[in-house]
Design a protein around this motif. Structure first.
Motif, PDB file in Angstrom:
ATOM      1  N   SER A 239       0.635  11.147   2.621  1.00 45.48           N
ATOM      2  CA  SER A 239      -0.494  11.728   3.336  1.00 45.48           C
ATOM      3  C   SER A 239       0.040  12.733   4.349  1.00 45.48           C
ATOM      4  O   SER A 239       0.947  12.420   5.120  1.00 45.48           O
ATOM      5  CB  SER A 239      -1.301  10.642   4.057  1.00 45.48           C
ATOM      6  OG  SER A 239      -2.331  11.222   4.830  1.00 45.48           O
ATOM      7  N   LEU A 268      -2.959   4.966   3.914  1.00 46.12           N
ATOM      8  CA  LEU A 268      -1.870   5.774   4.453  1.00 46.12           C
ATOM      9  C   LEU A 268      -2.333   6.526   5.686  1.00 46.12           C
ATOM     10  O   LEU A 268      -3.385   7.168   5.678  1.00 46.12           O
ATOM     11  CB  LEU A 268      -1.375   6.792   3.421  1.00 46.12           C
ATOM     12  CG  LEU A 268      -0.639   6.281   2.195  1.00 46.12           C
ATOM     13  CD1 LEU A 268      -1.618   5.989   1.073  1.00 46.12           C
ATOM     14  CD2 LEU A 268       0.368   7.315   1.724  1.00 46.12           C
ATOM     15  N   VAL A 274       3.800   5.859   0.345  1.00 42.87           N
ATOM     16  CA  VAL A 274       3.781   4.530  -0.249  1.00 42.87           C
ATOM     17  C   VAL A 274       4.235   4.648  -1.699  1.00 42.87           C
ATOM     18  O   VAL A 274       4.041   5.687  -2.346  1.00 42.87           O
ATOM     19  CB  VAL A 274       2.368   3.906  -0.160  1.00 42.87           C
ATOM     20  CG1 VAL A 274       1.396   4.618  -1.094  1.00 42.87           C
ATOM     21  CG2 VAL A 274       2.401   2.420  -0.465  1.00 42.87           C
TER      22      VAL A 274
END
Length: 322
Positions: A239, A268, A274
């Motif tokens: 992000s 996020l 992730v």
């Protein structure tokens, strides 16, 4: 837009192509991203960056420090060529607690790192303190990409791709705020039917330049998100953006394995990443969308396809090369 692109040699004459570049089907989904960098602990990443933009930029890898310290992150002027080296030590690789054999970091052009880098460089060389960098191209201009670090040699192939999954995807979800891009005035002059009438302070105009995107593409215009039925895929999701750029990707028809737990949609914060593993056991055409409703309504969605495996039957002939 500004883009990170990889060349065949240090003369920057020919873009890198072929199976190990972004010029292949597996890299089609990268969109605006730069090349995916790969390394393992103990290696040194060498980046030779030539700035072909009309604005300054730099190159910063989150989680890693250049050998020259913060000074190496000072602005790279238009036309300048700079060689950067990043040591990938043990602190940058997967740990015993990681449930995957890979971890990922993002790289970008960072205005604030450039300002600090210039101050450190000036102090070390006895130069006067300068103001913050002028017009500067950063991630809002399209300068971003990913570094994937793989565990020890038993867990990856010779090209550093992990052995424990069949496919990899890298996604950047967030808001590309073109109002903050140094290309804003150029875009207005080139694309507006009457540039002189554009009010850059108008709230509707400013909102129209905030691209809620996945890899720089909006409203399901990202290509290349396809995998085979019953195969496993690893999704690296980042992000980027301001404090309103929280992302929560959801793969319709599938659950993701994140840090050893099954989740429908990981969350996020801006600047975070992730690693999500998915067993694609449901065939068909599916929606990948940000579950933050303001983002998905503004375009943060893509289509991914789970295809039936195709087995080609070879003719029984001695000359068959199937």
């Amino acid at each position: 837009m500004a883009l990170f692109r990889e060349y065949d040699n240090e003369k920057f004459e020919l873009l890198k192509h072929g199976i190990k570049s972004r010029g292949n089907e597996a890299s089609l989904h990268l969109g605006l991203q730069g090349p995916v960098l790969r390394a393992k602990p103990g290696e040194v990443i060498k980046v030779v960056l030539r700035n072909r933009l009309r604005f300054a930029c730099n190159f910063v890898i989150s989680g890693l420090s250049p050998e020259g310290g913060a000074a190496d992150q000072r602005p790279i002027a238009p036309g300048e060529v700079r060689t950067l080296r990043f040591v990938v030590d043990a602190t940058a690789g997967p740990t015993a607690r990681d449930t995957t054999d890979t971890v990922a970091f993002h790289y970008t052009s960072d205005f604030y790192a450039a300002a600090v880098g210039q101050a450190v460089y000036n102090q070390a060389h006895g130069l006067p303190t300068t103001a913050a960098p002028g017009p500067f191209a950063d991630y809002a201009s399209g300068l971003f990409g990913a570094l994937i670090v793989t565990r020890g040699s038993a867990s990856h192939y010779s090209d550093l791709q992990p052995k424990d999954v069949n496919r990899e995807f890298v996604l950047f979800m967030g808001i590309l705020d073109l109002n903050k891009s140094p290309y804003l005035d150029l875009n207005i002059a080139q694309f507006a039917s009457s540039p002189e009438s554009v009010d850059k302070k108008d709230p509707d105009f400013k909102e129209s330049n905030r691209m809620h995107s996945i890899n720089g593409r909006i409203y399901c215009n990202l290509e290349g998100l396809s995998t085979l039925y019953s195969r496993s895929a690893r999704w690296y999701v980042f992000s980027l953006g301001a404090d309103d750029a929280m992302a929560s990707p959801r793969w319709s028809g599938h659950a993701a394995l994140v840090h050893g737990a099954r989740v429908a949609a990981p969350l996020l914060q801006p600047g975070m990443g992730v690693v999500a593993d998915i067993d694609h056991s449901n065939k068909g055409v599916w929606l990948l969308a940000d579950q933050t409703q303001a983002h998905v309504r503004a375009g943060a969605a893509a289509i991914f396809v789970v295809k039936e495996k195709i087995t080609e039957m070879c003719p029984m002939a001695p000359w068959s090369s199937c």
